[in-house]
Design an enzyme around this catalytic site. Structure first.
Site, mmCIF file in Angstrom:
data_model
loop_
_atom_site.group_PDB
_atom_site.id
_atom_site.type_symbol
_atom_site.label_atom_id
_atom_site.label_comp_id
_atom_site.label_asym_id
_atom_site.label_seq_id
_atom_site.Cartn_x
_atom_site.Cartn_y
_atom_site.Cartn_z
ATOM 1 N N ARG A 47 -22.139 51.130 22.439
ATOM 2 C CA ARG A 47 -21.013 50.837 22.085
ATOM 3 C C ARG A 47 -20.434 49.278 22.156
ATOM 4 O O ARG A 47 -19.911 48.544 21.180
ATOM 5 C CB ARG A 47 -19.708 51.656 22.981
ATOM 6 C CG ARG A 47 -18.284 51.021 22.664
ATOM 7 C CD ARG A 47 -17.333 52.187 23.145
ATOM 8 N NE ARG A 47 -17.689 52.922 24.251
ATOM 9 C CZ ARG A 47 -17.640 52.287 25.664
ATOM 10 N NH1 ARG A 47 -17.508 50.882 25.714
ATOM 11 N NH2 ARG A 47 -17.885 52.996 26.800
ATOM 12 N N TYR A 99 -1.963 49.053 0.852
ATOM 13 C CA TYR A 99 -2.822 50.258 1.170
ATOM 14 C C TYR A 99 -2.091 51.491 1.958
ATOM 15 O O TYR A 99 -1.678 51.252 3.045
ATOM 16 C CB TYR A 99 -4.214 49.915 1.694
ATOM 17 C CG TYR A 99 -4.908 50.999 1.899
ATOM 18 C CD1 TYR A 99 -5.752 51.803 0.689
ATOM 19 C CD2 TYR A 99 -5.242 51.594 3.415
ATOM 20 C CE1 TYR A 99 -6.375 52.826 0.927
ATOM 21 C CE2 TYR A 99 -6.164 52.826 3.388
ATOM 22 C CZ TYR A 99 -6.582 53.473 2.293
ATOM 23 O OH TYR A 99 -7.180 54.591 2.362
ATOM 24 N N ASP A 171 -6.225 41.468 3.934
ATOM 25 C CA ASP A 171 -7.187 42.441 3.656
ATOM 26 C C ASP A 171 -8.041 42.189 2.395
ATOM 27 O O ASP A 171 -7.500 42.095 1.246
ATOM 28 C CB ASP A 171 -6.456 43.816 3.562
ATOM 29 C CG ASP A 171 -7.112 45.104 3.030
ATOM 30 O OD1 ASP A 171 -8.484 44.953 2.584
ATOM 31 O OD2 ASP A 171 -6.775 46.091 3.282
ATOM 32 N N LYS A 196 -15.867 50.258 0.635
ATOM 33 C CA LYS A 196 -15.703 50.210 -0.663
ATOM 34 C C LYS A 196 -16.764 49.320 -1.328
ATOM 35 O O LYS A 196 -18.028 49.737 -1.372
ATOM 36 C CB LYS A 196 -14.496 49.664 -1.048
ATOM 37 C CG LYS A 196 -13.281 50.233 -0.361
ATOM 38 C CD LYS A 196 -13.074 51.646 -0.615
ATOM 39 C CE LYS A 196 -11.993 52.630 0.310
ATOM 40 N NZ LYS A 196 -10.865 51.689 0.619
HETATM 41 C C1 LIG Z 1 -9.892 52.056 1.756
HETATM 42 C C2 LIG Z 1 -8.990 50.968 2.123
HETATM 43 C C3 LIG Z 1 -8.699 50.742 3.459
HETATM 44 C C4 LIG Z 1 -9.227 51.488 4.565
HETATM 45 O O1 LIG Z 1 -10.318 51.679 4.746
HETATM 46 P P1 LIG Z 1 -11.014 53.025 5.249
HETATM 47 O O2 LIG Z 1 -12.725 52.433 5.505
HETATM 48 O O3 LIG Z 1 -10.762 54.068 4.125
HETATM 49 O O4 LIG Z 1 -10.825 53.409 6.539
HETATM 50 C C5 LIG Z 1 -7.876 49.644 3.842
HETATM 51 N N1 LIG Z 1 -7.498 48.533 2.886
HETATM 52 C C6 LIG Z 1 -7.829 48.841 1.576
HETATM 53 C C7 LIG Z 1 -7.255 47.800 0.457
HETATM 54 C C8 LIG Z 1 -8.345 50.067 1.229
HETATM 55 O O5 LIG Z 1 -8.946 50.365 -0.238
#
Ligand SMILES: *Cc1c(COP(=O)(O)O)cnc(C)c1O
Length: 380
Positions: A47, A99, A171, A196
């Protein structure tokens, strides 16, 4: 090192002192033998740290032009760690076209712990100053936004947050470090849903943070270890492998995204296309300045304008898969009003443009002729 070299080699020195393997081994272990209490080679419990995760964290830091990388079990776990820097009474200013999962985390969890949120339009960065007070500790930015593809000027926002000594987190999931590097533009924290484009193959859920400041990295590392939302070594290996082709995948995502955006724009059954590469996009100039290209995310509305027509269209797609998520090699289509944004009341979502006929595409890296033909037959 330039960017494409960093995706392959960044932070990957001496990853396997035992056998010099070119890829880091998957250290599928929870613990590490100590010669004497406290006598270890840098890892004691997985961890707190794991060599495969360490290799990935260094790779992500490298491509984002940062000093310190941290990996988490999901994108939301990474955002959760940033919010845990705050205390009751602190205030956050965030984009209003956010998001959905981030919005839910902010309003359904952290609001209950006494953190106050302001969701505002940031297309004009000066607007932020109206919401700054002595309790403001964090500005949370997403650009391009999901699914409306609004663009926010990171450098202009950073000028404001630096002036007031407020943390700026970006983000960077949609653009990735290939298109835009927020730390170079003055942000303090860059966050990714590595699920992603970084992973890129729709097979891992993961998140990450990158920062430059040592003290901030130590506070976030403390939270990562104390809260414990860490990814496993196998998943770290997969995302590290994904990053090695990020630049070639992104190049093709951008080429295909552009072709799809232009084809939709002149299609008689399409009413509006949202893509920051168009010269008439309201913040095209900023996109051009802060991004090296415009990405593979494209949203559009149909001329028919109804829920039924949009649902029929996405059901008819054959190469595009109707699914949540984005950023994988395969093309995906989503219907925000009934999928990602279904939990937002119709009146509120329509205010930001998420109407019933809006369709969001994550344009993949297939042959573009097949993608265009697929959209054509579904739009017919
Ligand atoms: C998918 C996404 C998230 C969240 O990520 P997870 O891996 O699904 O927890 C946050 N911000 C954006 C822009 C996203 O597309």
């Amino acid at each position: 090192m330039k960017f494409n070299t960093k995706t392959i080699h960044g932070g990957q020195h001496n990853i396997d002192p035992a056998y010099n393997s070119v890829m880091p081994p998957i250290y599928q272990t929870t613990t590490y033998k100590q010669s004497t209490p406290g006598g270890h080679n840098g890892f004691e419990y997985s961890r707190s740290g794991n060599p495969t995760r360490d290799a990935l964290e260094k790779s992500i830091a490298s491509i984002e032009s940062g000093h310190y990388g941290l990996a988490f079990g999901s994108g939301l776990a990474a955002i959760d760690a940033v919010l845990k820097l705050l205390k009751p009474g602190d205030e956050v200013i965030s984009t209003n076209d956010l998001y959905g999962g981030s919005y839910r985390l902010f309003t359904r969890i952290f609001q209950d712990f006494g953190v106050k949120f302001h969701f505002i339009g940031m297309e004009n960065a000066d607007h932020i100053e109206n919401f700054v007070n002595e309790n403001t500790k964090l500005v949370w930015v997403e650009t391009p936004t999901n699914p409306m593809m609004n663009i926010i000027d990171i450098e202009a926002v950073a000028n404001i947050t630096n002036k007031h000594n407020i943390l700026l987190a970006v983000d960077n999931t949609f653009a990735t470090a290939y298109l835009q590097r927020p730390l170079e533009l003055g942000a303090d924290i860059v966050m990714h849903s590595a699920t992603k484009y970084l992973g890129g193959h729709s097979d891992v859920v993961m998140g990450s943070l990158v920062v430059n400041d040592k003290d901030l990295s130590e506070r976030l590392y403390f939270i990562q270890n104390a809260s414990g939302a860490v990814p496993g070594p196998q998943d770290c290996f997969l995302v590290l492998r994904g990053i090695k082709t990020l630049h070639v995948r992104m190049q093709r995502h951008c080429e295909n995204g552009k072709a799809v955006a232009y084809a939709l724009k002149i299609h008689p059954n399409v009413s509006k296309v949202y893509w920051p590469g168009f010269e008439d996009h309201p913040n095209h100039g900023i996109a051009k300045r802060q991004m090296s290209d415009f990405g593979g995310m494209v949203s559009f509305t149909t001329k028919a304008g109804t829920l039924v027509s949009a649902v029929k269209l996405v059901e008819k797609l054959k190469v595009f898969t109707l699914a949540e998520s984005l950023g994988g090699v395969e093309s995906l289509a989503g219907h925000p009003a009934s999928m990602t944004h279904a939990s937002i009341p119709k009146k509120d979502r329509e205010k930001i443009g998420v109407v019933d006929s809006l369709i969001r595409l994550s344009v993949g890296i297939e042959d573009v002729e097949d993608l265009l033909a697929d959209l054509d037959q579904a739009l017919a």
